[in-house]
Design a protein around this motif. Sequence first.
Motif, PDB file in Angstrom:
ATOM      1  N   UNK A 153     -12.343  -5.594  -4.021  1.00  0.00           N
ATOM      2  CA  UNK A 153     -11.177  -5.208  -3.876  1.00  0.00           C
ATOM      3  C   UNK A 153     -10.344  -6.218  -4.312  1.00  0.00           C
ATOM      4  N   UNK A 154      -8.950  -5.499  -4.299  1.00  0.00           N
ATOM      5  CA  UNK A 154      -7.909  -6.428  -4.722  1.00  0.00           C
ATOM      6  C   UNK A 154      -7.414  -7.571  -3.548  1.00  0.00           C
ATOM      7  N   UNK A 155      -7.400  -7.135  -2.391  1.00  0.00           N
ATOM      8  CA  UNK A 155      -6.869  -7.894  -1.484  1.00  0.00           C
ATOM      9  C   UNK A 155      -7.626  -9.317  -0.994  1.00  0.00           C
ATOM     10  N   UNK A 156      -6.800 -10.215  -0.816  1.00  0.00           N
ATOM     11  CA  UNK A 156      -7.456 -11.649  -0.635  1.00  0.00           C
ATOM     12  C   UNK A 156      -8.549 -11.736   0.592  1.00  0.00           C
ATOM     13  N   UNK A 212       0.799  -1.440  -0.138  1.00  0.00           N
ATOM     14  CA  UNK A 212       0.048   0.088   0.160  1.00  0.00           C
ATOM     15  C   UNK A 212       0.778   1.210   0.163  1.00  0.00           C
ATOM     16  N   UNK A 223       1.482 -13.072  -0.754  1.00  0.00           N
ATOM     17  CA  UNK A 223       0.060 -13.092  -0.180  1.00  0.00           C
ATOM     18  C   UNK A 223      -0.606 -12.084   0.092  1.00  0.00           C
ATOM     19  N   UNK A 224      -0.056 -10.906  -0.555  1.00  0.00           N
ATOM     20  CA  UNK A 224      -0.567  -9.443  -0.190  1.00  0.00           C
ATOM     21  C   UNK A 224      -1.930  -9.257  -0.997  1.00  0.00           C
ATOM     22  N   UNK A 225      -1.991  -9.840  -2.031  1.00  0.00           N
ATOM     23  CA  UNK A 225      -2.935  -9.461  -3.032  1.00  0.00           C
ATOM     24  C   UNK A 225      -3.337 -10.659  -3.475  1.00  0.00           C
ATOM     25  N   UNK A 226      -4.803 -10.692  -3.940  1.00  0.00           N
ATOM     26  CA  UNK A 226      -5.508 -11.959  -4.492  1.00  0.00           C
ATOM     27  C   UNK A 226      -5.029 -12.219  -5.734  1.00  0.00           C
TER      28      UNK A 226
END
Lengths: 190, 190, 190, 190
Positions: D187-190, C80, C143-146
Amino acid sequence: MPDSSRRNESSRRAILTAAFDLVGEIGYAKLSIEGIAARAGVGKQTIYRWWPSKGAVLFDAFLMMSEGEAGELPDTGDLEADLKAVLRATIAELRDERYDLPMRALNSEMMHDAELARTYAERLDVPMREMKKARLRKAVEAGQLSDVDLDLAVDVIWSPVTVRWMNRSGPLTEEFADTVVETALAGLRP
Amino acid sequence: MPDSSRRNESSRRAILTAAFDLVGEIGYAKLSIEGIAARAGVGKQTIYRWWPSKGAVLFDAFLMMSEGEAGELPDTGDLEADLKAVLRATIAELRDERYDLPMRALNSEMMHDAELARTYAERLDVPMREMKKARLRKAVEAGQLSDVDLDLAVDVIWSPVTVRWMNRSGPLTEEFADTVVETALAGLRP
Amino acid sequence: MPDSSRRNESSRRAILTAAFDLVGEIGYAKLSIEGIAARAGVGKQTIYRWWPSKGAVLFDAFLMMSEGEAGELPDTGDLEADLKAVLRATIAELRDERYDLPMRALNSEMMHDAELARTYAERLDVPMREMKKARLRKAVEAGQLSDVDLDLAVDVIWSPVTVRWMNRSGPLTEEFADTVVETALAGLRP
Amino acid sequence: MPDSSRRNESSRRAILTAAFDLVGEIGYAKLSIEGIAARAGVGKQTIYRWWPSKGAVLFDAFLMMSEGEAGELPDTGDLEADLKAVLRATIAELRDERYDLPMRALNSEMMHDAELARTYAERLDVPMREMKKARLRKAVEAGQLSDVDLDLAVDVIWSPVTVRWMNRSGPLTEEFADTVVETALAGLRP
DNA sequence: CCATAACCGAGACGGTACGTCATGTCTTCCA
DNA sequence: TGGAAGACATGACGTACCGTCTCGGTTATGG
């Protein structure tokens, strides 16, 4: 096609004057529409709108300059003297740079532009020729000239000077004018 | 300055031929050095190296074309008939498009280029004029012509045709040729 | 077709520099090929020879200016924060007149010139996008983003700033950059 | 300044229609005031009297065309489905040549004309944005959306499509519309 | 209920820039 | 080194539009 009633007369005069002057100053080869427009303070389009070619502008410039020029050739009763006087005057004009350069430009342009040549013949050559023929006609009536085709007579008298001027094939002197007149009138045979 | 001993003769001929042909095809106004070079398959520099101007190229093209052309004018003993024949031949040539256009180009160029005119006079006009004068001299010797300045005589006889051609001021017919000769020889006076 | 091995490199640089500078000074609307040529001290033809359009010149000017610019996006481990830093930098650049005007010019031109847009995408957008995707890829691995389509992720993060700049539909502040990043990462749903 | 009460409404409509149609036919680059006037059968002055720039004409043309267009966005209760439907419709419009070209023209012009951009924002963008915000507000009230700044939400949802259209940075498909909506919401986060 | 002031169409005007062509010079590469 | 090739700075070409202007003609009030 442009509506000539809306035409700006002062622009027209400025263009023709500029064209005439420029030809005298820088010669025909370096004369450009852009140059004329710039000198005249006019947009190029104003030239292209009203004239089809550089030669046509030059021709109109000539027309304007020679406007109301002549009336008739002198008639003192002595044909030979009168013709000599006229030819000497022509030669004087042709030796004057201010006329020589623009005239060369116009004649050169007429050489490849048949349409321009036609217009020239009609508007400048024919009137001049009529003046010449009028003088000769009086001589015929006075019995000083045989009854030849007057156009031919004009050609024979004036052509040698024209050619010598155009081709610079010899000196353009007053003596030349005189001898040409004498010879044309008397003929070459003994 | 270039060393003319190393000059490529075939390039020279190609250039002159291209120039002559192009003038006949597209006219003088559209003739360009680039066009000549392209048509001749030659670099522009090869033209600029050997000729100072477009007119000079054209002139050499003329020289090449008229190479070994004439020798002398006909002499049947009848001066008038001989002159008429020569003038008729001239007129025929001037009416042939293949000669008319290039000649106009050259004459037009000479009109503003005094140097070119000088060269022309020297290399083409003088020889031609000498031929004409030679014929007239024989007529003088035979008592068929008065003892006038021969240059003047040439002018009086040939100029009317030249002017009519240049300015298109009238039809270039054989009748015209004949009448000019008759009038020049006999004079205008009754 | 021109032979690029003979191309004059200094003219090329002068043209691109002139184009870039002029766009910044007088704006795209008043930018003209003539102006670029004059400023660069170059003939117009030299521009027309090597570029198909004003937009293409501008594009190459951009390429030259941004040559060897970037390598990769920062990676502190905090996705971020890194994205916020990058977007803030972008915004700072977009607010700098020296970049704003030329970029607007280029984007405007790309709007109607599909070919230019294609070239732009290929030469400038794709490399930039690859840098962005590389950074996002590392975040995915951490693992910070899907595991979404990375192109889509780039679009979602960067587009709002681009549109706001292009359309001036709102203030281009650093707060905006931050909020966009937060929202894009977290999503709109509660 | 002109008295708008005397304004000729039919001329106004003819001008706007001509402008809109011409942009679609020949593109913005070739669009000219003269062309619009000619197509509309109107004097140039009539355009200059009422509009300050080509962009302003184009803008008014847009206004006229999109007059009374929208009311509000669909609300089936399913936010995601509704947004997908709207974005798909937008994409369909952007792929229609009749809208694509004029819109590109207008956007391109707005890029350098800040005044035009301001007017556009006020007259076209704000109303549209209000519609979008109204729909989102209902979703917030229904607890389907977190309580973010609605302008930001609009930006995040609509910008990716806008940018892809403007820069042609990728295919404008319905799948793209769907994925953008899903991602923006989640959102982009998992 | 006309007079008069505006808008309107038309298009000429002084300009700027276009994109093309030719000029004459210069450089490169080949034979 | 002469010549083919062609890039280059220069500058004119003829065209398209710009934005301003002037011309008649036609509305369309307002005194």
